[in-house]
Design a protein around this motif. Structure first.
Motif, PDB file in Angstrom:
ATOM      1  N   GLY A 281      20.538 -75.273 -43.121  1.00  0.00           N
ATOM      2  CA  GLY A 281      21.148 -75.510 -41.827  1.00  0.00           C
ATOM      3  C   GLY A 281      20.652 -74.636 -40.704  1.00  0.00           C
ATOM      4  N   THR A 282      19.531 -73.946 -40.901  1.00  0.00           N
ATOM      5  CA  THR A 282      18.955 -73.092 -39.862  1.00  0.00           C
ATOM      6  C   THR A 282      17.501 -73.480 -39.640  1.00  0.00           C
ATOM      7  N   MET A 283      17.054 -73.378 -38.374  1.00  0.00           N
ATOM      8  CA  MET A 283      15.664 -73.622 -38.037  1.00  0.00           C
ATOM      9  C   MET A 283      14.952 -72.291 -37.840  1.00  0.00           C
ATOM     10  N   TYR A 284      13.744 -72.165 -38.394  1.00  0.00           N
ATOM     11  CA  TYR A 284      12.964 -70.934 -38.299  1.00  0.00           C
ATOM     12  C   TYR A 284      11.642 -71.215 -37.601  1.00  0.00           C
ATOM     13  N   TYR A 288       4.313 -65.096 -30.853  1.00  0.00           N
ATOM     14  CA  TYR A 288       3.236 -64.123 -30.724  1.00  0.00           C
ATOM     15  C   TYR A 288       3.757 -62.707 -30.489  1.00  0.00           C
ATOM     16  N   GLY A 289       5.042 -62.574 -30.273  1.00  0.00           N
ATOM     17  CA  GLY A 289       5.631 -61.243 -30.191  1.00  0.00           C
ATOM     18  C   GLY A 289       5.936 -60.675 -31.565  1.00  0.00           C
ATOM     19  N   GLY A 290       5.597 -61.427 -32.621  1.00  0.00           N
ATOM     20  CA  GLY A 290       5.834 -60.972 -33.985  1.00  0.00           C
ATOM     21  C   GLY A 290       7.255 -61.158 -34.452  1.00  0.00           C
ATOM     22  N   ARG A 291       8.000 -62.041 -33.770  1.00  0.00           N
ATOM     23  CA  ARG A 291       9.392 -62.249 -34.138  1.00  0.00           C
ATOM     24  C   ARG A 291       9.566 -63.560 -34.900  1.00  0.00           C
ATOM     25  N   LEU A 292      10.374 -63.501 -35.935  1.00  0.00           N
ATOM     26  CA  LEU A 292      10.864 -64.693 -36.600  1.00  0.00           C
ATOM     27  C   LEU A 292      12.219 -65.016 -36.003  1.00  0.00           C
ATOM     28  N   LEU A 293      12.354 -66.211 -35.432  1.00  0.00           N
ATOM     29  CA  LEU A 293      13.597 -66.628 -34.788  1.00  0.00           C
ATOM     30  C   LEU A 293      14.347 -67.575 -35.702  1.00  0.00           C
ATOM     31  N   ALA A 294      15.634 -67.318 -35.883  1.00  0.00           N
ATOM     32  CA  ALA A 294      16.513 -68.204 -36.646  1.00  0.00           C
ATOM     33  C   ALA A 294      17.472 -68.854 -35.655  1.00  0.00           C
ATOM     34  N   LEU A 295      17.327 -70.179 -35.459  1.00  0.00           N
ATOM     35  CA  LEU A 295      18.070 -70.894 -34.426  1.00  0.00           C
ATOM     36  C   LEU A 295      18.984 -71.951 -35.026  1.00  0.00           C
ATOM     37  N   SER A 296      20.046 -72.262 -34.303  1.00  0.00           N
ATOM     38  CA  SER A 296      20.924 -73.368 -34.681  1.00  0.00           C
ATOM     39  C   SER A 296      20.234 -74.681 -34.327  1.00  0.00           C
ATOM     40  N   ALA A 298      21.566 -77.523 -33.993  1.00  0.00           N
ATOM     41  CA  ALA A 298      22.457 -78.322 -33.159  1.00  0.00           C
ATOM     42  C   ALA A 298      22.438 -77.893 -31.698  1.00  0.00           C
ATOM     43  N   SER A 299      22.361 -76.575 -31.455  1.00  0.00           N
ATOM     44  CA  SER A 299      22.516 -76.069 -30.097  1.00  0.00           C
ATOM     45  C   SER A 299      21.350 -75.237 -29.590  1.00  0.00           C
ATOM     46  N   GLY A 300      20.487 -74.767 -30.491  1.00  0.00           N
ATOM     47  CA  GLY A 300      19.415 -73.863 -30.094  1.00  0.00           C
ATOM     48  C   GLY A 300      19.857 -72.422 -29.975  1.00  0.00           C
ATOM     49  N   ARG A 301      21.099 -72.136 -30.324  1.00  0.00           N
ATOM     50  CA  ARG A 301      21.604 -70.760 -30.228  1.00  0.00           C
ATOM     51  C   ARG A 301      20.867 -69.863 -31.218  1.00  0.00           C
ATOM     52  N   LEU A 302      20.490 -68.655 -30.765  1.00  0.00           N
ATOM     53  CA  LEU A 302      19.823 -67.677 -31.630  1.00  0.00           C
ATOM     54  C   LEU A 302      20.832 -67.082 -32.595  1.00  0.00           C
ATOM     55  N   ARG A 303      20.583 -67.254 -33.891  1.00  0.00           N
ATOM     56  CA  ARG A 303      21.468 -66.678 -34.899  1.00  0.00           C
ATOM     57  C   ARG A 303      21.030 -65.271 -35.252  1.00  0.00           C
ATOM     58  N   TRP A 304      19.754 -65.053 -35.386  1.00  0.00           N
ATOM     59  CA  TRP A 304      19.206 -63.717 -35.594  1.00  0.00           C
ATOM     60  C   TRP A 304      17.699 -63.755 -35.386  1.00  0.00           C
ATOM     61  N   SER A 305      17.095 -62.597 -35.227  1.00  0.00           N
ATOM     62  CA  SER A 305      15.643 -62.487 -35.169  1.00  0.00           C
ATOM     63  C   SER A 305      15.225 -61.263 -35.965  1.00  0.00           C
ATOM     64  N   ALA A 306      14.004 -61.312 -36.464  1.00  0.00           N
ATOM     65  CA  ALA A 306      13.445 -60.191 -37.223  1.00  0.00           C
ATOM     66  C   ALA A 306      11.974 -60.082 -36.883  1.00  0.00           C
ATOM     67  N   SER A 307      11.413 -58.898 -37.048  1.00  0.00           N
ATOM     68  CA  SER A 307      10.040 -58.650 -36.619  1.00  0.00           C
ATOM     69  C   SER A 307       9.106 -58.372 -37.784  1.00  0.00           C
ATOM     70  N   VAL A 308       7.857 -58.821 -37.606  1.00  0.00           N
ATOM     71  CA  VAL A 308       6.775 -58.443 -38.511  1.00  0.00           C
ATOM     72  C   VAL A 308       5.820 -57.557 -37.723  1.00  0.00           C
ATOM     73  N   ASN A 309       4.697 -57.190 -38.331  1.00  0.00           N
ATOM     74  CA  ASN A 309       3.840 -56.175 -37.720  1.00  0.00           C
ATOM     75  C   ASN A 309       2.689 -56.768 -36.916  1.00  0.00           C
ATOM     76  N   GLY A 310       2.830 -58.005 -36.431  1.00  0.00           N
ATOM     77  CA  GLY A 310       1.785 -58.617 -35.627  1.00  0.00           C
ATOM     78  C   GLY A 310       2.153 -60.056 -35.291  1.00  0.00           C
ATOM     79  N   ARG A 311       1.281 -60.716 -34.564  1.00  0.00           N
ATOM     80  CA  ARG A 311       1.551 -62.086 -34.142  1.00  0.00           C
ATOM     81  C   ARG A 311       1.819 -63.014 -35.327  1.00  0.00           C
ATOM     82  N   ILE A 312       2.721 -63.961 -35.092  1.00  0.00           N
ATOM     83  CA  ILE A 312       2.939 -65.024 -36.074  1.00  0.00           C
ATOM     84  C   ILE A 312       2.251 -66.274 -35.536  1.00  0.00           C
ATOM     85  N   TYR A 313       1.102 -66.598 -36.102  1.00  0.00           N
ATOM     86  CA  TYR A 313       0.380 -67.806 -35.711  1.00  0.00           C
ATOM     87  C   TYR A 313       0.806 -68.983 -36.587  1.00  0.00           C
ATOM     88  N   GLY A 314       0.856 -68.770 -37.896  1.00  0.00           N
ATOM     89  CA  GLY A 314       1.158 -69.844 -38.843  1.00  0.00           C
ATOM     90  C   GLY A 314       2.644 -70.138 -38.926  1.00  0.00           C
TER      91      GLY A 314
END
Length: 458
Positions: A281-284, A288-296, A298-314
């Motif tokens: 039930g979550t979209m990931y 390029y800021g190295g953040r993984l975004l977890a969004l709703s 249904a609404s696009g609301r940010l549920r949480w974010s987490a960071s890696v050590n560089g850009r996320i291209y894939g």
């Protein structure tokens, strides 16, 4: 869901006496003896080319099941052009009109839902693993066709048709059976850097000109388009009629394909090339800021974010409560829990553009150092690694326990997911290596598409 065009293309093939059905009618499921208007409807699995037993064929108020030879014997009162529906659990339903007046023996195709490859990554979780297809090497080439330009992202396959775009903006539809070009539609001055997706009667295409193009799956005709205002490198994922994707200007969009309007948008900020994935039930999606975004969703609301050590291209892959995230400039693959807790990270010392594949408790990914890695999904321990001799940029793919990777030395390798033993070395390749259906796989060269099937053992 109607599959009218696919059916009509098949009717002459079966009605002419396809060897699959033979020349004898076999026993019926309803008595048609002495009825001059009785008809026979044969049902075949469109991918496996096998007879489908127990399918329900409905014509008007009549309902008949196919026998062990795949035939439904229907005692019509009067022949004509009639609506026929065919269904069976596990298959996509078919509804079409068939002319029985001069054709008392007709055939239709049903397709198993699980054997289709309708979007990049095989599933909305983007696991890059097709668990139902059983096609394995050694292979023989059945047909090969030029794609008209660089193939950076793989074809999608649905109901016997492969849809593929190239870098110069042309979409082609090929018949999986023989490679026939069914239609070709250019999009002038538009680069395509993602896979299309099949949703019902349409093909959804994302362009680097910032447009979503929605075309008819039957002839490629443009039905409508939507402007996102910035290049789109995300491959579409459609759930409940909503297309989710990110753009270079840092927005995430949810586009309603039924109303042609946005359901919501979310401004992440940094550039997005990652495709969206789904789990529990979550979209990931990564940026390029190295953040993984977890969004709703249904609404696009940010549920949480987490960071890696560089850009996320894939593209992140979700499996069993964990999200596996590649980082190009971070040269790593990182795992997070469904709540955003960082679990482990594996470094390679080189770019990791490759989107990971998840299968059998293992995660597989490639690096610019030319190495294909298999790591434990639980703790990130490296279980084996395989050198390909060229940089791996595209996603790796798992089919029937075989991991496939393409590299910039123009090779595709197939490796046992369990042991890392080489099973295939194909002399054409570049980016994402494989897609297909239940009967054949598609191997993607630099600008050429190859359909392969297993060699028969003597």
């Amino acid at each position: 869901m109607g599959r009218r065009v696919a059916l009509l293309a098949l009717l002459p093939f079966l009605a002419a006496g396809c060897s699959l059905w033979g020349s004898k009618s076999g026993s019926g499921t309803a008595s048609t003896a002495g009825n001059p208007n009785a008809v026979k409807v044969g049902v075949v699995d469109g991918d496996l080319r096998t007879r489908v037993r127990g399918a329900v064929v409905r014509i008007g108020r009549l309902k008949v099941r196919t026998n062990r030879k795949g035939w439904a014997h229907v005692p019509l009162r009067k022949r004509g052009k009639l609506w026929v529906t065919v269904s069976k659990p596990g298959y996509d339903p078919l509804s079409t009109r068939i002319e029985f007046r001069n054709h008392p023996r007709m055939g239709v195709e049903l397709f198993q839902t699980k054997l289709q490859w309708r979007l990049y990554g095989a599933t909305p979780a983007r696991t890059q693993a097709q668990t139902a297809i059983r096609v394995r090497p050694p292979f023989k080439i059945v047909w090969a066709k030029p794609a008209g330009g660089l193939i950076e992202f793989p074809a999608v396959v649905d109901h016997g048709v492969a849809f593929i775009g190239n870098q110069v903006g042309t979409i082609r539809a090929f018949a999986m059976r023989d490679g026939t070009l069914l239609w070709r539609r250019p999009t002038p001055r538009v680069e395509l850097a993602s896979s299309p997706a099949v949703y019902g009667q349409v093909v959804v295409i994302h362009g680097m000109d910032g447009h979503v193009y929605v075309r008819s799956r039957w002839n490629g005709r443009l039905l409508w388009r939507f402007s996102a205002g910035s290049p789109i490198e995300s491959s579409p994922v459609v759930r409940n009629g909503i297309d989710y994707f990110g753009t270079w200007n840092g927005y995430v969009y949810a586009l309603n394909l039924r109303t042609h309007h946005l359901r919501w948008s979310y401004h992440a900020g940094p550039k997005i090339t990652s495709s969206a994935s789904f789990g529990r039930g979550t979209m990931y999606i990564g940026d390029y800021g190295g953040r993984l975004l977890a969004l709703s969703p249904a609404s696009g609301r940010l549920r949480w974010s987490a960071s890696v050590n560089g850009r996320i291209y894939g593209t992140p892959a979700y499996s069993d409560g964990r999200i596996f995230v590649p980082s190009s400039t971070g040269a790593s693959l990182t795992a997070f829990s469904a709540s955003g807790r960082r679990l482990w990270s594996v470094g390679t010392g080189s770019y990791v553009y490759s989107s990971p594949a998840v299968w059998g408790g293992r995660v597989f990914f490639g690096s610019y150092n030319g190495v294909l890695y298999a790591v434990s999904a639980r703790n990130g321990a490296v279980l084996w690694h395989f050198g390909t001799g060229g940089a791996i940029s595209g996603a790796v793919v798992v089919v029937a326990g075989v991991v496939y990777a393409g590299n910039f030395s123009h090779r595709i390798y197939g490796v046992s997911a369990r042991s890392g033993r080489q099973l295939l070395a194909f002399p054409h390749g570049d980016y994402v290596p494989v897609s297909g259906n239940g009967g054949r796989l598609l191997l993607h060269g630099f600008s050429r598409l190859f359909a392969v099937e297993p060699k028969r053992r003597r």
